[in-house]
Design an enzyme around this catalytic site. Structure first.
Site, PDB file in Angstrom:
ATOM      1  CG  ASP A   1     -10.080  -0.798   4.333  1.00 54.60           C
ATOM      2  OD1 ASP A   1      -9.713  -1.031   3.162  1.00 54.60           O
ATOM      3  OD2 ASP A   1      -9.494  -1.239   5.342  1.00 54.60           O
TER       4      ASP A   1
ATOM      5  CE  LYS B   1      -3.797  -2.555   1.947  1.00 48.33           C
ATOM      6  NZ  LYS B   1      -4.559  -3.053   3.084  1.00 48.33           N
TER       7      LYS B   1
ATOM      8  CD  GLN C   1      -3.618  -4.769   6.110  1.00 50.73           C
ATOM      9  OE1 GLN C   1      -3.498  -3.763   5.419  1.00 50.73           O
ATOM     10  NE2 GLN C   1      -4.233  -5.851   5.653  1.00 50.73           N
TER      11      GLN C   1
END
Ligand code: NAD
Length: 282
Positions: A119, A52, A96
Protein backbone atom coordinates in the site's frame (compact mmCIF):
# COMPACT_ATOMS: atom_id res chain seq x y z
CA UNK A 1 -14.09 16.50 -24.05
CA UNK A 2 -12.09 13.29 -23.77
CA UNK A 3 -13.31 10.57 -21.45
CA UNK A 4 -10.34 9.04 -19.62
CA UNK A 5 -11.06 5.31 -19.63
CA UNK A 6 -9.49 3.99 -16.43
CA UNK A 7 -11.06 0.59 -17.00
CA UNK A 8 -9.27 0.13 -20.31
CA UNK A 9 -5.95 1.60 -19.15
CA UNK A 10 -5.97 -0.61 -16.05
CA UNK A 11 -6.87 -3.66 -18.17
CA UNK A 12 -3.78 -3.20 -20.35
CA UNK A 13 -1.62 -2.68 -17.26
CA UNK A 14 -2.95 -5.92 -15.75
CA UNK A 15 -2.45 -7.76 -19.07
CA UNK A 16 1.21 -6.69 -19.14
CA UNK A 17 1.63 -7.80 -15.51
CA UNK A 18 0.03 -11.16 -16.31
CA UNK A 19 2.56 -11.75 -19.08
CA UNK A 20 5.41 -10.75 -16.78
CA UNK A 21 4.16 -12.96 -13.92
CA UNK A 22 3.84 -15.92 -16.31
CA UNK A 23 7.63 -15.88 -16.74
CA UNK A 24 8.30 -16.05 -12.98
CA UNK A 25 7.82 -19.79 -12.24
CA UNK A 26 10.58 -20.70 -14.72
CA UNK A 27 12.87 -17.97 -13.42
CA UNK A 28 12.11 -17.86 -9.68
CA UNK A 29 10.22 -21.07 -9.02
CA UNK A 30 7.02 -19.34 -7.92
CA UNK A 31 4.63 -16.42 -8.49
CA UNK A 32 4.14 -13.34 -6.24
CA UNK A 33 1.87 -13.84 -3.20
CA UNK A 34 -0.35 -11.09 -1.82
CA UNK A 35 -2.05 -11.49 1.56
CA UNK A 36 -5.04 -9.24 2.24
CA UNK A 37 -6.26 -8.99 5.82
CA UNK A 38 -9.81 -7.86 6.47
CA UNK A 39 -11.01 -7.20 10.02
CA UNK A 40 -14.78 -7.30 10.42
CA UNK A 41 -17.59 -7.13 7.89
CA UNK A 42 -17.67 -3.50 6.74
CA UNK A 43 -19.70 -3.85 3.47
CA UNK A 44 -17.42 -1.55 1.41
CA UNK A 45 -14.32 -3.39 2.65
CA UNK A 46 -15.87 -6.74 1.73
CA UNK A 47 -16.30 -5.50 -1.86
CA UNK A 48 -12.82 -3.93 -2.08
CA UNK A 49 -11.11 -7.05 -0.75
CA UNK A 50 -13.07 -9.26 -3.15
CA UNK A 51 -12.05 -7.03 -6.08
CA UNK A 52 -8.40 -7.25 -5.05
CA UNK A 53 -8.60 -11.06 -5.00
CA UNK A 54 -10.21 -11.03 -8.48
CA UNK A 55 -7.44 -8.78 -9.83
CA UNK A 56 -4.82 -11.16 -8.41
CA UNK A 57 -6.48 -14.03 -10.26
CA UNK A 58 -6.51 -12.02 -13.49
CA UNK A 59 -2.75 -11.34 -13.18
CA UNK A 60 -1.74 -14.84 -12.06
CA UNK A 61 -0.76 -13.55 -8.62
CA UNK A 62 -1.34 -15.88 -5.67
CA UNK A 63 -3.83 -14.37 -3.22
CA UNK A 64 -4.74 -15.21 0.34
CA UNK A 65 -7.55 -13.37 2.05
CA UNK A 66 -7.57 -13.56 5.85
CA UNK A 67 -10.80 -12.54 7.57
CA UNK A 68 -10.54 -11.73 11.28
CA UNK A 69 -13.31 -11.11 13.77
CA UNK A 70 -14.03 -7.41 14.35
CA UNK A 71 -13.47 -7.88 18.10
CA UNK A 72 -9.90 -9.14 17.64
CA UNK A 73 -7.56 -7.60 20.24
CA UNK A 74 -4.83 -5.36 18.84
CA UNK A 75 -2.05 -7.65 20.10
CA UNK A 76 -3.52 -10.61 18.23
CA UNK A 77 -3.71 -8.61 14.98
CA UNK A 78 -0.12 -7.41 15.38
CA UNK A 79 1.00 -11.00 16.07
CA UNK A 80 -0.71 -12.07 12.85
CA UNK A 81 1.18 -9.36 10.92
CA UNK A 82 4.49 -10.38 12.52
CA UNK A 83 3.85 -13.96 11.38
CA UNK A 84 3.17 -12.78 7.81
CA UNK A 85 6.31 -10.62 7.91
CA UNK A 86 8.33 -13.71 8.84
CA UNK A 87 6.65 -15.94 6.25
CA UNK A 88 9.02 -16.20 3.27
CA UNK A 89 6.22 -17.26 0.92
CA UNK A 90 4.47 -13.88 1.39
CA UNK A 91 5.57 -10.91 -0.78
CA UNK A 92 2.89 -8.33 -0.04
CA UNK A 93 0.71 -7.61 3.01
CA UNK A 94 -2.31 -5.33 2.89
CA UNK A 95 -4.56 -4.65 5.86
CA UNK A 96 -7.82 -3.24 4.55
CA UNK A 97 -8.73 0.11 6.11
CA UNK A 98 -10.67 1.47 7.91
CA UNK A 99 -10.19 -0.74 10.97
CA UNK A 100 -12.63 -1.05 13.89
CA UNK A 101 -12.21 1.85 16.34
CA UNK A 102 -10.29 -0.09 19.04
CA UNK A 103 -7.40 -0.85 16.64
CA UNK A 104 -4.68 1.70 15.90
CA UNK A 105 -4.23 2.03 12.15
CA UNK A 106 -0.86 3.72 12.67
CA UNK A 107 0.43 0.82 14.75
CA UNK A 108 -0.84 -1.74 12.25
CA UNK A 109 0.77 0.08 9.30
CA UNK A 110 4.08 0.44 11.14
CA UNK A 111 4.10 -3.26 11.97
CA UNK A 112 3.91 -4.38 8.34
CA UNK A 113 7.46 -5.08 7.08
CA UNK A 114 8.34 -2.16 4.84
CA UNK A 115 9.52 -4.48 2.06
CA UNK A 116 6.05 -6.10 2.01
CA UNK A 117 4.11 -2.81 2.28
CA UNK A 118 2.21 -2.95 -1.05
CA UNK A 119 0.00 0.00 0.00
CA UNK A 120 3.00 2.31 0.45
CA UNK A 121 1.62 3.57 3.79
CA UNK A 122 4.55 2.56 6.04
CA UNK A 123 6.43 5.61 7.42
CA UNK A 124 9.57 4.40 5.62
CA UNK A 125 7.77 4.46 2.26
CA UNK A 126 6.05 7.79 3.03
CA UNK A 127 9.44 9.32 3.83
CA UNK A 128 10.82 7.84 0.62
CA UNK A 129 8.18 9.66 -1.42
CA UNK A 130 8.97 13.00 0.26
CA UNK A 131 12.74 12.55 0.22
CA UNK A 132 12.90 11.01 -3.26
CA UNK A 133 14.61 7.84 -2.04
CA UNK A 134 13.55 4.32 -3.16
CA UNK A 135 10.07 3.52 -1.85
CA UNK A 136 6.77 1.83 -2.62
CA UNK A 137 4.25 4.40 -3.93
CA UNK A 138 0.66 4.47 -2.63
CA UNK A 139 -1.68 2.91 -5.19
CA UNK A 140 -4.32 5.60 -5.80
CA UNK A 141 -1.92 8.53 -6.42
CA UNK A 142 0.28 6.25 -8.53
CA UNK A 143 -2.79 5.25 -10.56
CA UNK A 144 -3.71 8.91 -11.11
CA UNK A 145 -0.23 9.69 -12.46
CA UNK A 146 -0.43 6.67 -14.75
CA UNK A 147 -3.80 7.84 -16.10
CA UNK A 148 -2.31 11.22 -16.97
CA UNK A 149 0.69 9.56 -18.58
CA UNK A 150 -1.47 7.17 -20.60
CA UNK A 151 -3.40 10.16 -21.94
CA UNK A 152 -0.19 11.96 -22.89
CA UNK A 153 -0.82 14.70 -20.31
CA UNK A 154 2.49 16.05 -18.99
CA UNK A 155 2.00 18.01 -15.73
CA UNK A 156 5.22 19.97 -16.36
CA UNK A 157 4.60 23.70 -16.06
CA UNK A 158 0.85 23.19 -15.54
CA UNK A 159 -1.18 24.51 -12.64
CA UNK A 160 -2.44 21.53 -10.66
CA UNK A 161 -5.04 21.94 -7.94
CA UNK A 162 -5.76 19.07 -5.54
CA UNK A 163 -8.84 19.09 -3.32
CA UNK A 164 -8.25 16.96 -0.19
CA UNK A 165 -5.15 16.50 1.95
CA UNK A 166 -5.48 12.93 3.21
CA UNK A 167 -2.40 10.75 3.73
CA UNK A 168 -3.65 8.20 1.21
CA UNK A 169 -4.68 10.42 -1.72
CA UNK A 170 -4.50 14.22 -1.58
CA UNK A 171 -1.12 14.72 0.05
CA UNK A 172 0.84 12.07 -1.90
CA UNK A 173 -0.72 12.97 -5.27
CA UNK A 174 0.19 16.63 -4.66
CA UNK A 175 3.81 15.55 -4.08
CA UNK A 176 3.81 13.38 -7.21
CA UNK A 177 2.43 16.25 -9.31
CA UNK A 178 5.11 18.51 -7.83
CA UNK A 179 7.78 15.95 -8.74
CA UNK A 180 6.32 15.93 -12.26
CA UNK A 181 7.03 19.70 -12.32
CA UNK A 182 3.49 21.01 -11.97
CA UNK A 183 2.82 24.10 -9.85
CA UNK A 184 0.63 22.64 -7.15
CA UNK A 185 -2.04 24.09 -4.87
CA UNK A 186 -3.48 21.85 -2.16
CA UNK A 187 -7.01 22.71 -1.01
CA UNK A 188 -9.00 21.48 1.99
CA UNK A 189 -12.01 22.29 4.16
CA UNK A 190 -10.47 25.56 5.40
CA UNK A 191 -9.61 26.84 1.93
CA UNK A 192 -11.19 30.25 1.38
CA UNK A 193 -13.03 30.75 -1.90
CA UNK A 194 -12.39 27.27 -3.31
CA UNK A 195 -14.04 27.97 -6.72
CA UNK A 196 -11.64 30.85 -7.34
CA UNK A 197 -8.69 28.52 -6.73
CA UNK A 198 -10.04 25.59 -8.76
CA UNK A 199 -10.81 27.85 -11.74
CA UNK A 200 -7.04 28.42 -12.03
CA UNK A 201 -6.39 24.72 -12.56
CA UNK A 202 -5.08 23.12 -15.74
CA UNK A 203 -5.30 19.81 -13.86
CA UNK A 204 -7.86 19.36 -11.06
CA UNK A 205 -7.67 16.29 -8.82
CA UNK A 206 -10.63 15.91 -6.49
CA UNK A 207 -10.38 13.64 -3.43
CA UNK A 208 -12.79 15.14 -0.90
CA UNK A 209 -15.37 12.39 -0.44
CA UNK A 210 -18.27 14.82 -1.06
CA UNK A 211 -20.75 13.72 -3.72
CA UNK A 212 -20.81 16.04 -6.76
CA UNK A 213 -19.19 18.96 -4.89
CA UNK A 214 -17.30 20.20 -7.96
CA UNK A 215 -19.77 22.07 -10.11
CA UNK A 216 -19.41 23.54 -13.62
CA UNK A 217 -18.66 27.07 -12.33
CA UNK A 218 -15.58 25.72 -10.49
CA UNK A 219 -13.65 24.58 -13.57
CA UNK A 220 -12.04 26.46 -16.42
CA UNK A 221 -12.66 25.45 -20.03
CA UNK A 222 -10.30 22.66 -21.07
CA UNK A 223 -9.38 21.62 -17.52
CA UNK A 224 -8.21 18.01 -17.00
CA UNK A 225 -10.48 16.68 -14.24
CA UNK A 226 -9.53 13.60 -12.19
CA UNK A 227 -12.31 12.46 -9.86
CA UNK A 228 -11.13 10.21 -7.02
CA UNK A 229 -14.40 10.31 -5.05
CA UNK A 230 -16.42 7.19 -4.40
CA UNK A 231 -19.65 8.52 -2.99
CA UNK A 232 -23.34 7.78 -2.93
CA UNK A 233 -25.54 10.11 -4.95
CA UNK A 234 -27.98 11.50 -2.34
CA UNK A 235 -30.79 11.58 -4.92
CA UNK A 236 -30.40 8.17 -6.60
CA UNK A 237 -28.34 6.22 -4.04
CA UNK A 238 -26.02 5.19 -6.88
CA UNK A 239 -22.21 5.31 -6.84
CA UNK A 240 -20.95 8.72 -7.96
CA UNK A 241 -17.85 10.88 -7.70
CA UNK A 242 -16.91 14.20 -6.11
CA UNK A 243 -17.49 15.88 -9.48
CA UNK A 244 -20.90 16.70 -10.93
CA UNK A 245 -19.97 14.76 -14.06
CA UNK A 246 -22.88 15.74 -16.34
CA UNK A 247 -22.38 19.44 -15.69
CA UNK A 248 -18.56 19.49 -15.67
CA UNK A 249 -17.79 17.10 -18.56
CA UNK A 250 -18.85 19.48 -21.38
CA UNK A 251 -16.34 22.07 -20.10
CA UNK A 252 -13.48 19.69 -19.34
CA UNK A 253 -10.59 18.96 -21.70
CA UNK A 254 -10.56 15.44 -20.30
CA UNK A 255 -12.33 13.81 -17.36
CA UNK A 256 -12.40 10.51 -15.48
CA UNK A 257 -15.80 8.86 -14.88
CA UNK A 258 -16.96 7.27 -11.61
CA UNK A 259 -17.03 4.30 -11.73
CA UNK A 260 -14.42 3.35 -14.33
CA UNK A 261 -11.80 6.03 -13.74
CA UNK A 262 -9.40 6.11 -10.81
CA UNK A 263 -10.86 3.07 -8.99
CA UNK A 264 -9.64 0.36 -11.41
CA UNK A 265 -6.22 2.07 -11.61
CA UNK A 266 -5.81 1.79 -7.84
CA UNK A 267 -6.22 -1.98 -8.03
CA UNK A 268 -3.95 -2.32 -11.07
CA UNK A 269 -1.24 -0.38 -9.20
CA UNK A 270 -1.68 -2.67 -6.20
CA UNK A 271 -0.91 -5.58 -8.53
CA UNK A 272 2.13 -3.74 -9.85
CA UNK A 273 3.34 -3.01 -6.30
CA UNK A 274 2.95 -6.69 -5.40
CA UNK A 275 5.11 -7.67 -8.37
CA UNK A 276 7.66 -4.99 -7.38
CA UNK A 277 7.82 -6.30 -3.79
CA UNK A 278 8.25 -9.83 -5.13
CA UNK A 279 11.08 -8.82 -7.47
CA UNK A 280 12.86 -6.84 -4.76
CA UNK A 281 12.77 -9.88 -2.49
CA UNK A 282 14.36 -12.22 -5.06
P1 NAD B 1 -10.57 11.81 3.66
O1 NAD B 1 -11.91 11.97 4.25
O2 NAD B 1 -9.47 11.19 4.43
O3 NAD B 1 -10.04 13.26 3.18
C1 NAD B 1 -10.87 14.15 2.52
C2 NAD B 1 -10.13 15.46 2.34
O4 NAD B 1 -10.95 16.33 1.58
C3 NAD B 1 -9.79 16.18 3.63
O5 NAD B 1 -8.44 16.58 3.58
C4 NAD B 1 -10.71 17.39 3.66
O6 NAD B 1 -10.04 18.54 4.16
C5 NAD B 1 -11.05 17.59 2.19
N1 NAD B 1 -12.41 18.09 2.02
C6 NAD B 1 -13.55 17.48 2.40
N2 NAD B 1 -14.62 18.26 2.07
C7 NAD B 1 -14.13 19.35 1.47
C8 NAD B 1 -14.72 20.51 0.92
N3 NAD B 1 -16.06 20.67 0.93
N4 NAD B 1 -13.91 21.44 0.39
C9 NAD B 1 -12.57 21.28 0.37
N5 NAD B 1 -11.95 20.20 0.88
C10 NAD B 1 -12.72 19.24 1.42
O7 NAD B 1 -10.81 11.05 2.28
P2 NAD B 1 -9.83 10.18 1.35
O8 NAD B 1 -9.53 8.91 2.02
O9 NAD B 1 -8.72 11.03 0.83
O10 NAD B 1 -10.83 9.86 0.16
C11 NAD B 1 -11.43 10.88 -0.61
C12 NAD B 1 -12.43 10.28 -1.58
O11 NAD B 1 -11.74 9.42 -2.47
C13 NAD B 1 -13.50 9.41 -0.92
O12 NAD B 1 -14.69 9.53 -1.66
C14 NAD B 1 -12.95 8.01 -1.06
O13 NAD B 1 -13.96 7.02 -1.07
C15 NAD B 1 -12.29 8.12 -2.41
N6 NAD B 1 -11.18 7.16 -2.61
C16 NAD B 1 -11.19 6.50 -3.78
C17 NAD B 1 -10.15 5.63 -4.08
C18 NAD B 1 -10.16 4.93 -5.39
O14 NAD B 1 -9.39 4.01 -5.58
N7 NAD B 1 -10.97 5.37 -6.34
C19 NAD B 1 -9.13 5.43 -3.16
C20 NAD B 1 -9.14 6.14 -1.97
C21 NAD B 1 -10.18 7.03 -1.72
Amino acid sequence: MKLIDGKQISASLKEALKEQVATFPARYGRVPHLVVVRVGEDPASVVYVRNKAKACEACGIRNTTIVLDETIPEEALLDKIHALNADDSVDGILVQLPLPKHLSEAKVIETIAREKDVDGFHPYNVAGLWQKTPHMSPCTPKGIMKLLEAEGIDPKGKRAVVIGRSNIVGLPVAKMLLDANATVTLCHTRTVNLPEVTRQADILVVAAGRAKMVTADMVADGCIVVDVGMDRDPDTGKLCGDVDFDAVAPKAGAITPVPGGVGPMTIACLMENTVECFLQRQ
